[in-house]
Structure formats: C-alpha cells, structure tokens
Write an enzyme that holds these catalytic residues in place. Structure first.
Site, mmCIF file in Angstrom:
data_model
loop_
_atom_site.group_PDB
_atom_site.id
_atom_site.type_symbol
_atom_site.label_atom_id
_atom_site.label_comp_id
_atom_site.label_asym_id
_atom_site.label_seq_id
_atom_site.Cartn_x
_atom_site.Cartn_y
_atom_site.Cartn_z
ATOM 1 C CG ASN A 161 27.515 27.749 -33.196
ATOM 2 O OD1 ASN A 161 26.360 27.574 -32.849
ATOM 3 N ND2 ASN A 161 28.320 28.620 -32.601
ATOM 4 C CG ASN B 65 32.434 28.021 -31.947
ATOM 5 O OD1 ASN B 65 31.569 28.306 -32.759
ATOM 6 N ND2 ASN B 65 32.836 28.887 -31.017
ATOM 7 N NE ARG C 165 34.621 33.229 -27.818
ATOM 8 C CZ ARG C 165 33.651 32.788 -28.624
ATOM 9 N NH1 ARG C 165 33.418 31.496 -28.752
ATOM 10 N NH2 ARG C 165 32.919 33.627 -29.326
ATOM 11 C CG HIS D 110 23.981 31.319 -30.089
ATOM 12 N ND1 HIS D 110 23.044 31.089 -31.076
ATOM 13 C CD2 HIS D 110 25.087 31.784 -30.733
ATOM 14 C CE1 HIS D 110 23.552 31.407 -32.250
ATOM 15 N NE2 HIS D 110 24.792 31.828 -32.070
ATOM 16 C CD1 TRP D 111 27.938 29.596 -28.527
ATOM 17 C CD2 TRP D 111 29.022 29.727 -26.590
ATOM 18 N NE1 TRP D 111 28.768 30.684 -28.602
ATOM 19 C CE2 TRP D 111 29.453 30.786 -27.421
ATOM 20 C CE3 TRP D 111 29.563 29.607 -25.310
ATOM 21 C CZ2 TRP D 111 30.407 31.725 -27.022
ATOM 22 C CZ3 TRP D 111 30.514 30.546 -24.905
ATOM 23 C CH2 TRP D 111 30.934 31.582 -25.757
ATOM 24 N N GLY E 211 31.083 35.242 -33.096
ATOM 25 C CA GLY E 211 31.259 35.983 -31.859
ATOM 26 C C GLY E 211 32.693 36.405 -31.622
#
Length: 271
Positions: A96, A38, A176, A243-244, A30
C-alpha cells in the site's frame, strides 16, 4: 503476536499468520502506520496463505538506522533479507502506497523472488509537475515535520484517507496517534523516498493496481504512468473510496486480490 528478525543492521518486526503460499504485506508511510494497522483486518480472508506482515524500517516496532540511500531502496533490501531468514524464496507481494513502492523495487531488483504483485496507489513514481503535493501528502509531510504533532492533526490526516469519514473512528485515530509518537530518527521533509520511474519496465511479475477513485493522497491521475510502465499490469478502480482501499472497501479488496493471487485476473496474459 509481533516477532523480530535480524536483517543485518536492525531487527525487523513482523507478524505471521496462516499457512500456505507466502504473501508479504507492506504498509504505507503515513504517521503511525504499522503492518497490522494497515492489514490486520484483511488477514482472516487470507488464512489459507502464509501471511508475513512487516513493519518497515522506521515504522511500528522496527527502528530505522541512519541512512545514506533512499528509503524505498533501503527497505526493499531489508524485506528481501527477511524473506531469506524466513525460508521464503518467492512470494506474492502486496503493498500500500510506500509499501507498494517497496514491492516494486523488489520486483525490479530481485524478480526471481516475486510471484504476483498487488499495488494499492503505490508511491515511488511522481508526475513531472509534482510538487505541489496532493492534500493527503501535504498533510502527511506537515505531520512528520511537526515538533510535537497533535491528536487533532492525526484525526485530520486519518479523515483524508477515507471517503466515508465514519470509518475514521476514535479508536483508529488513537491507535495511529500513539504509534506515531514512537521515537525514530528524523527524516528530511519531504523524505528521500527514491524514484522508481526509470525501472518500471523491469517489473516482470503480473501486477494488479488497485486505486480508490477519490484518493487525495496518491491520486488516480498518477496511475497511468505506472500502468503504462509495467509490461503486465492491469488497473481496478473502486468508487467512493480514497487512499486506504484495503480498509475502506475491505470485502471487495479481499475478493479482487484473492482472485488475482489465484490466477484469475492475469491468467489470460500468461497463457
């Protein structure tokens, strides 16, 4: 503190923490992703391991050279070179999304280097009917394609990664977004990640798949192809989670992964 290693065609950035059996942590693709963004929050629970948290080529503090091969294949070889440079012959791999695909590629091509494999909604294995893309991947590719992506676009992307949107904090969005603005060579959209599907049966390592039930980026409906393809794989699904997984459900994730690395989750298949 971030350090770098010479892996031939670039200097790979990584963070090391803890002492014990080695665990290599591989992040997703991402925008703005880094190893520590992460996994930084998970490391205290793994202080009795030697944790190597990598910035994969083209993300974080690791540059990306011009490529003529799929991203997954390129990254996997650089991670193996980093392990060699660090004196690590064999390690657990935790990956991940894109990082999960990189971990699978290493397990396929260098099985002697992998102890156990933990994959959180890994990439590299697409269903036959993709595209169209799930909304999370669609937003990811749109962000990567934008000439000048906005902070609001990053905020929308981050909110899609978690079921509980209160976890999409302003601080996380800022972190991010700033990371995503670092200059790296442009990629085609969608990028050439590479297809791991034909080689899933080569993965000999005990494998734990961890998935968020409400994942909108690599949806749970994509899991059976990987679960069925890896000979020694099992699947844990966490509800109220996207997703995380390692971020949104950190306590459960840490417990599940520690149990697995210590032999609890796959011990029966090895006896």
């Amino acid at each position: 503190m971030t350090s770098t290693l010479d892996v031939g065609d670039l200097r790979l950035a990584y963070t090391e923490a803890g002492a014990g059996a080695p665990v290599v942590w591989l992040h997703g693709s991402g925008p703005g992703a880094t190893g520590m963004s992460n996994f930084g929050g998970n490391l205290p629970a793994f202080a009795d391991y030697r944790n190597i948290v990598i910035d994969l080529p083209g993300w974080g503090d690791t540059p990306r050279p011009e490529l003529d091969e799929p991203l997954i294949f390129h990254a996997a070889e650089r991670v193996c070179r980093a392990m060699t440079a660090l004196g690590i012959e064999r390690a657990h791999l935790v990956g991940n999304s894109y990082g999960g695909a990189v971990a699978m590629r290493i397990a396929m091509r260098h099985p002697e280097r992998v102890d156990r494999l933990v994959l959180m909604a890994p990439g590299g294995v697409l269903p036959a009917d993709a595209p169209p893309w799930p909304v999370g991947l669609d937003r990811l590719f749109a962000y990567m394609a934008a000439a000048k992506p906005s902070r609001e676009a990053m905020a929308e992307f981050v909110r899609l990664m978690v079921h509980d949107e209160s976890l999409a904090t302003e601080e996380l969005i800022d972190e991010r977004y700033e990371s995503s603005l670092r200059a790296h060579p442009e990629l085609p959209i969608p990028p050439n990640f590479g297809d791991l599907t034909p080689d899933l049966g080569l993965i000999a390592a005990p494998t734990l798949l961890v998935w968020g039930r409400e994942d909108q980026t690599v949806p749970l409906t994509w899991a059976p192809r990987i679960l069925d393809g890896i000979p020694d794989a099992e699947l844990r699904v966490l509800p109220h989670c996207r997703h995380w997984v390692q971020y949104e459900r950190a306590p459960e994730f840490n417990h599940i992964v520690r149990e697995f690395l210590q032999g609890g989750a796959a011990a029966a298949s090895e006896e």
